[in-house]
Design a protein around this motif. Structure first.
Motif, PDB file in Angstrom:
ATOM      1  N   TYR A  33       8.847  76.019  19.109  1.00  0.00           N
ATOM      2  CA  TYR A  33      10.308  76.829  19.037  1.00  0.00           C
ATOM      3  C   TYR A  33      10.560  77.395  20.367  1.00  0.00           C
ATOM      4  O   TYR A  33       9.596  77.538  21.249  1.00  0.00           O
ATOM      5  CB  TYR A  33       9.854  77.847  17.914  1.00  0.00           C
ATOM      6  N   ILE A  93      15.441  79.056  18.196  1.00  0.00           N
ATOM      7  CA  ILE A  93      15.618  77.740  17.791  1.00  0.00           C
ATOM      8  C   ILE A  93      14.401  76.882  17.689  1.00  0.00           C
ATOM      9  O   ILE A  93      13.482  77.032  18.114  1.00  0.00           O
ATOM     10  CB  ILE A  93      16.754  76.750  18.689  1.00  0.00           C
ATOM     11  N   THR A  95      16.183  79.763  12.161  1.00  0.00           N
ATOM     12  CA  THR A  95      16.918  79.697  13.354  1.00  0.00           C
ATOM     13  C   THR A  95      17.957  80.746  13.528  1.00  0.00           C
ATOM     14  O   THR A  95      18.626  81.096  12.358  1.00  0.00           O
ATOM     15  CB  THR A  95      17.836  78.391  13.340  1.00  0.00           C
TER      16      THR A  95
END
Length: 297
Positions: A53, A87, A130
């Motif tokens: 991530y 994200i 997200t």
């Protein structure tokens, strides 16, 4: 190539300061300080697929747009100083950035969350939700604590970094972590944390015009449980809450920015300008342009 060098290269930066943290066992977390001026022309940034991530903590106001897998681009957006984007790099990611760019970039391999479960007794986390352009005071404070450490002696820094890395990972797991499936309580209601996560996710992805199916998938619920649990808890359907939140956000945009009516419509997730005007007028009894003229700060 080190993770920090790969990230800097993706952003077209020759070298960047970095911290490498090992909070628990083997998994390593990399923090990179990116600082560059791209000018008025937009610069594409392509991040390769990775089982990790990425968090961007913006240290200045930053202008960029997302580039989707089909190479279409989202509207250019200003991400304010202190906000974050979170994200997944599972399928890679791409943006186009312009002007001044300064951020702390956190690269967090998925293996960190397995170690949290195995060694720290945290609940299992299979994924992180997200988010784009949201405020997270904990991450902002962690970033503030990390900035002086780039210049600290190694022996001092190495004693402090594991504690900060562990605090960051635990916060991410608690606030953004998704289990294989979420369940409602016996009363059919959401828990306070479930409600907060769902609302935060919808608010953070407002401009993406998410469907109920996509929201359910992102938050770990079946569509039926999401809809019934949200209604039982809030007294509103998911769609009703989203519509009301879009109008509220539009009021804020109209009163404090110079964005056009069409731009406000896009930012708030309306299909087009006419749909926005119709929904806004129905909710408040006045058209957006007239509302702005009466309420401009």
């Amino acid at each position: 190539m080190a993770v920090s060098d790969r990230i800097a290269t993706c952003f077209g930066i020759g070298a960047a300061r970095a911290l490498v943290i090992r909070p628990l066992h083997q998994a390593r977390l990399t923090v990179v300080h990116l600082d560059h001026v791209y000018g008025e022309a937009e610069h594409p940034v392509y991040l390769p697929a990775d089982d990790a991530y990425l968090i961007m903590l913006y240290l200045v106001d930053v202008d960029h747009r997302d580039i989707w897998p089909d190479q279409t681009a989202a509207p250019l957006k200003t991400y304010p100083k202190g906000s974050i984007c979170l994200i997944s790099l599972k399928h890679g990611a791409a943006i186009s950035v312009r002007g001044r760019f300064e951020a702390l970039t956190f690269h967090i391999p998925s293996s960190h969350f397995a170690e949290l479960t195995e060694e720290a007794g945290e609940p299992r986390v299979d994924d992180l939700a997200t988010y784009r352009g949201i405020d997270d005071q904990v991450i902002r404070n962690i970033g503030g604590a990390l900035m002086p450490m780039f210049d600290m002696p190694d022996e001092v820094r190495d004693q402090l970094l594991p504690h900060i890395g562990l605090a960051l990972n635990a916060h991410l797991a608690h606030r953004y972590g998704r289990s294989p499936a979420q369940r409602l309580s016996a009363s059919g209601r959401l828990s306070p944390m479930q409600e907060k996560r769902i609302k935060t996710y919808m608010a953070a992805n407002l401009s993406a015009n998410m469907t109920v199916d996509q929201i359910a998938d992102a938050t770990g619920f079946s569509v039926d449980e999401l809809c019934s649990g949200f209604l039982n808890t809030t007294g509103q359907s998911v769609v009703e809450w989203m519509s009301a939140y879009r109008v509220t956000t539009a009021q804020s945009q109209l009163s404090r920015t110079g964005d056009t009516i069409a731009q406000v419509a896009t930012i708030c997730g309306f299909a087009d300008e006419s749909t926005f005007i119709e929904a806004f007028t129905k909710a408040l009894g006045i058209a957006p342009a007239e509302w702005r003229s009466r309420n401009r700060h």
